[in-house]
Design a protein around this motif. Structure first.
Motif, mmCIF file in Angstrom:
data_model
loop_
_atom_site.group_PDB
_atom_site.id
_atom_site.type_symbol
_atom_site.label_atom_id
_atom_site.label_comp_id
_atom_site.label_asym_id
_atom_site.label_seq_id
_atom_site.Cartn_x
_atom_site.Cartn_y
_atom_site.Cartn_z
ATOM 1 N N GLN A 1 0.837 -1.203 0.000
ATOM 2 C CA GLN A 1 0.000 0.000 0.000
ATOM 3 C C GLN A 1 0.875 1.258 0.000
ATOM 4 N N GLU A 2 1.942 1.233 0.774
ATOM 5 C CA GLU A 2 2.871 2.360 0.798
ATOM 6 C C GLU A 2 3.513 2.567 -0.569
ATOM 7 N N LEU A 3 3.931 1.477 -1.195
ATOM 8 C CA LEU A 3 4.550 1.566 -2.522
ATOM 9 C C LEU A 3 3.581 2.111 -3.551
ATOM 10 N N ALA B 1 2.009 6.582 -7.048
ATOM 11 C CA ALA B 1 0.897 7.359 -7.594
ATOM 12 C C ALA B 1 1.008 8.855 -7.322
ATOM 13 N N ASN B 2 1.916 9.289 -6.465
ATOM 14 C CA ASN B 2 1.917 10.701 -6.076
ATOM 15 C C ASN B 2 2.597 11.629 -7.075
ATOM 16 N N GLY B 3 3.257 11.090 -8.085
ATOM 17 C CA GLY B 3 3.849 11.919 -9.125
ATOM 18 C C GLY B 3 5.185 12.544 -8.790
ATOM 19 N N ALA B 4 5.708 12.294 -7.617
ATOM 20 C CA ALA B 4 6.973 12.901 -7.208
ATOM 21 C C ALA B 4 8.193 12.087 -7.635
ATOM 22 N N TYR B 5 7.970 10.872 -8.106
ATOM 23 C CA TYR B 5 9.087 9.989 -8.457
ATOM 24 C C TYR B 5 9.268 9.914 -9.968
ATOM 25 N N SER B 6 10.518 9.727 -10.373
ATOM 26 C CA SER B 6 10.831 9.573 -11.789
ATOM 27 C C SER B 6 10.412 8.185 -12.267
ATOM 28 N N THR B 7 10.482 7.987 -13.558
ATOM 29 C CA THR B 7 10.143 6.684 -14.128
ATOM 30 C C THR B 7 11.054 5.600 -13.577
ATOM 31 N N ALA B 8 12.332 5.883 -13.467
ATOM 32 C CA ALA B 8 13.286 4.895 -12.943
ATOM 33 C C ALA B 8 12.953 4.534 -11.495
ATOM 34 N N GLN B 9 12.568 5.530 -10.715
ATOM 35 C CA GLN B 9 12.203 5.265 -9.323
ATOM 36 C C GLN B 9 10.906 4.454 -9.237
ATOM 37 N N ALA C 1 11.660 0.892 -9.863
ATOM 38 C CA ALA C 1 12.211 0.258 -8.653
ATOM 39 C C ALA C 1 11.100 -0.068 -7.658
ATOM 40 N N LEU C 2 10.131 0.840 -7.508
ATOM 41 C CA LEU C 2 8.990 0.576 -6.627
ATOM 42 C C LEU C 2 8.193 -0.629 -7.119
ATOM 43 N N ASP C 3 8.008 -0.708 -8.428
ATOM 44 C CA ASP C 3 7.279 -1.841 -9.010
ATOM 45 C C ASP C 3 8.037 -3.144 -8.794
ATOM 46 N N ARG C 4 9.343 -3.089 -8.939
ATOM 47 C CA ARG C 4 10.167 -4.281 -8.723
ATOM 48 C C ARG C 4 10.020 -4.782 -7.282
ATOM 49 N N GLU C 5 10.031 -3.850 -6.339
ATOM 50 C CA GLU C 5 9.850 -4.234 -4.935
ATOM 51 C C GLU C 5 8.449 -4.806 -4.707
ATOM 52 N N ALA C 6 7.439 -4.194 -5.302
ATOM 53 C CA ALA C 6 6.063 -4.685 -5.146
ATOM 54 C C ALA C 6 5.922 -6.096 -5.703
ATOM 55 N N ARG C 7 6.552 -6.358 -6.834
ATOM 56 C CA ARG C 7 6.494 -7.714 -7.417
ATOM 57 C C ARG C 7 7.210 -8.735 -6.529
#
Length: 91
Positions: A16-18, A23-31, A34-40
């Motif tokens: 949920q945190e990820l 979704a907040n728009g503050a992170y770049s595509t690369a970041q 990385a968030l998606d990789r952690e979620a997976r």
């Protein structure tokens, strides 16, 4: 089972945190990648915990009902219908 449930709860909270961070728009595509990789990875760990948690060689989160011998003979057996509940909850 309690330890597994705590781990599953922690995984869901982190996912949920990820999702909120991505979704907040503050992170770049690369970041966000990385968030998606952690979620997976968390999803894979969640599924591993579900598949491997057992007690006395009985899958705790399995899709079968639990049968408890509460006396002598088949008349003294109690079936607890958790299998369908677990199947519906896990999806």
């Amino acid at each position: 089972a309690q330890g597994a449930l705590e781990s599953l709860s922690t995984i869901i909270t982190r996912q949920q945190e990820l999702a909120a961070q991505a979704a907040n728009g503050a992170y770049s595509t690369a970041q966000r990648v990385a968030l998606d990789r952690e979620a997976r990875a968390l999803t894979a760990e969640y599924n591993r915990i579900i598949a491997s948690t057992s007690f006395n060689d009985i899958s705790v989160f399995g899709s079968n009902d639990i049968i408890i011998q509460s006396g002598i003979g088949e008349a003294e057996m109690t079936r607890i219908g958790v299998g369908s509940l677990i199947r519906n909850a896990i999806g």
